[in-house]
Write a protein that holds these residues in place. Structure first.
Motif, PDB file in Angstrom:
ATOM      1  N   TYR A 348      12.149  20.270 -21.402  1.00 34.94           N
ATOM      2  CA  TYR A 348      12.824  21.335 -20.648  1.00 34.94           C
ATOM      3  C   TYR A 348      13.050  20.882 -19.220  1.00 34.94           C
ATOM      4  CZ  TYR A 348      13.371  25.748 -18.076  1.00 34.94           C
ATOM      5  OH  TYR A 348      13.813  26.741 -17.254  1.00 34.94           O
ATOM      6  N   ASP A 349      14.283  21.039 -18.766  1.00 34.28           N
ATOM      7  CA  ASP A 349      14.681  20.719 -17.394  1.00 34.28           C
ATOM      8  C   ASP A 349      15.062  22.037 -16.720  1.00 34.28           C
ATOM      9  OD1 ASP A 349      15.969  20.036 -15.025  1.00 34.28           O
ATOM     10  OD2 ASP A 349      17.064  18.357 -15.890  1.00 34.28           O
ATOM     11  N   ALA A 352      18.439  22.093 -14.548  1.00 36.14           N
ATOM     12  CA  ALA A 352      19.673  22.138 -15.338  1.00 36.14           C
ATOM     13  C   ALA A 352      19.661  23.284 -16.345  1.00 36.14           C
ATOM     14  CB  ALA A 352      19.865  20.819 -16.079  1.00 36.14           C
ATOM     15  N   ARG A 354      18.082  23.354 -19.256  1.00 33.85           N
ATOM     16  CA  ARG A 354      18.480  22.676 -20.489  1.00 33.85           C
ATOM     17  C   ARG A 354      17.253  22.276 -21.302  1.00 33.85           C
ATOM     18  NH1 ARG A 354      21.364  18.315 -18.548  1.00 33.85           N
ATOM     19  NH2 ARG A 354      23.259  19.578 -18.588  1.00 33.85           N
ATOM     20  N   ARG A 356      16.085  19.999 -24.593  1.00 37.96           N
ATOM     21  CA  ARG A 356      16.490  18.898 -25.461  1.00 37.96           C
ATOM     22  C   ARG A 356      15.363  18.628 -26.451  1.00 37.96           C
ATOM     23  NH1 ARG A 356      18.596  13.795 -22.227  1.00 37.96           N
ATOM     24  NH2 ARG A 356      19.351  13.289 -24.332  1.00 37.96           N
TER      25      ARG A 356
END
Length: 389
Positions: A348-349, A352, A354, A356
């Motif tokens: 987890y970012d 951003a 986001r 993945r």
């Protein structure tokens, strides 16, 4: 008087459209394949329900019946406490297109008076009310909630990750939580470790957490261990638990956990955070296809390559989100539902926003679980981590 007369006429009108069956006849039809639905509230069903009946509260009947029984041609029998709510429920089902619907005359009272089989409520009235929204889930139900109530989970650390994990597992109704943490609450913890409070600065984190969890859900037994996980106690402390939650902030503890959970055969729910990023996975030694922690990190990185929060900083909300992923994975493992993060690494970012997902294969050359892996003792792992600084 007039109101009572109108009410009786209204019920008589519904009876003429819906139809009623005696409790004994309903039992016979149920054995022949009819679906019996108990539309009483969760707290009422906690005292007992007809054997084999589907519990579906009247207020949620129209929302959930199609998921529970999509076949509109199947015979359905509806039961309540005295036989009035079931008439209204049966009428509602008829409007939805269910063709063969009847109400059980006299409801649960008539069922018991006829000496028909009753299953004792799995949950008491407090649990039925407390976990009502969770029990409504078909994947959970009363049986699943009872599983959670019998479960034993050990959480390593009451810090950024441990705080949300502890709160949500306690709220979900875990029966026994063992919390291992020897640290004390500091004011710099409070922006992310939401289980603690300003008034508890200086208090042990384990005891502070116990106080919060007792206030949130007094049904949950919380055992606190104010000690650090070490080579000499790791197996003793995690043995006899169903799931281990890794909320540690150092590699030495994680390598000990990885080895101990693999040797004992307990799934480990892993997560780590740094600055604005986090990651999570599940390592389950009960599954032959599951990688282990050392498939991801064969050797411990240096302190320079992996600084902790006090060195690198962390966005306060980040561990909350990642910790809730851990709590979710733990509940799935305990209930045996869904697809756990085995063989997958979720990252987890926050900047951003986001997520993945990466496939994590079992490494045949892994020093922890590979064909040539060897275990020289937990003390050896401690020395290995110490050597990296």
């Amino acid at each position: 008087m007039t109101e009572n007369l109108n009410h009786d006429r209204w019920l008589a009108d519904i009876r003429s459209r819906v139809g009623e069956v005696a409790a004994s006849e309903a039992s016979t039809r149920q054995r022949g394949g009819a679906l019996l639905i108990d539309v009483r509230e969760d707290s009422e069903r906690a005292t007992g329900t007809p054997d084999g009946a589907l519990g579906l509260s009247r207020g949620f009947l129209e929302l959930r019946i199609e998921q529970a029984e999509p076949d509109r041609q199947r015979e359905i029998l509806v039961l309540c406490g005295s036989g009035q709510r079931s008439l209204l429920a049966a009428e509602a089902l008829q409007r939805m297109g269910y063709r063969r619907v009847s109400s059980v005359a006299g409801g649960m009272g008539a069922w018991k008076a006829a000496g028909l089989p009753v299953t004792a409520g799995v949950l008491d009235s407090d649990a039925a009310e407390r976990y009502a929204r969770q029990v409504l889930l078909p994947q959970v139900g009363e049986a699943g909630q009872a599983k959670l109530g019998a479960a034993r989970v050990v959480v390593i650390g009451a810090g950024g990750l441990g705080a949300p994990v502890l709160l949500y597992l306690a709220a979900a109704g875990l029966g026994h939580i063992t919390l291992i943490d020897d640290d004390r609450v500091e004011r710099s913890n409070l922006h992310r470790q939401v289980i603690h409070a300003d008034s508890r600065v200086g208090l042990g984190k384990a005891e502070s957490s116990r106080m919060t969890l007792a206030a949130l859900n007094p049904r949950v037994r919380v055992e606190v261990v104010t000690d650090r996980l070490r080579a000499g106690n790791v197996e003793t402390l995690i043995r006899d638990h169903d799931v281990v939650i890794d909320g540690a902030d150092n590699f030495a503890t994680r390598y000990l956990l990885a080895a101990a959970t693999r040797r004992i055969g307990i799934p480990m729910v892993y997560a780590a955070i740094e600055r604005f990023t986090g990651q999570a996975s599940v390592f389950d030694p009960r599954r032959e296809d599951s990688p282990c922690y050392r498939c991801l990190f064969p050797e411990p990185p240096s302190a320079a390559d992996a600084p902790n929060c006090s060195e690198a900083g962390v966005l306060g909300v980040l561990p909350g989100l990642v910790g809730m992923v851990q709590a979710t994975e733990a509940l799935k493992l305990l209930l045996g539902i869904g697809q756990p993060l085995v063989g997958r690494l979720l990252t987890y970012d926050a900047l951003a926003m986001r997520f993945r997902e990466f496939t994590l294969h079992r490494d045949p050359h892994c020093p922890g679980c590979g064909a040539e892996a060897r275990f020289d003792g937990y003390a050896d792992l401690e020395r290995l981590c110490a050597a990296t600084g």
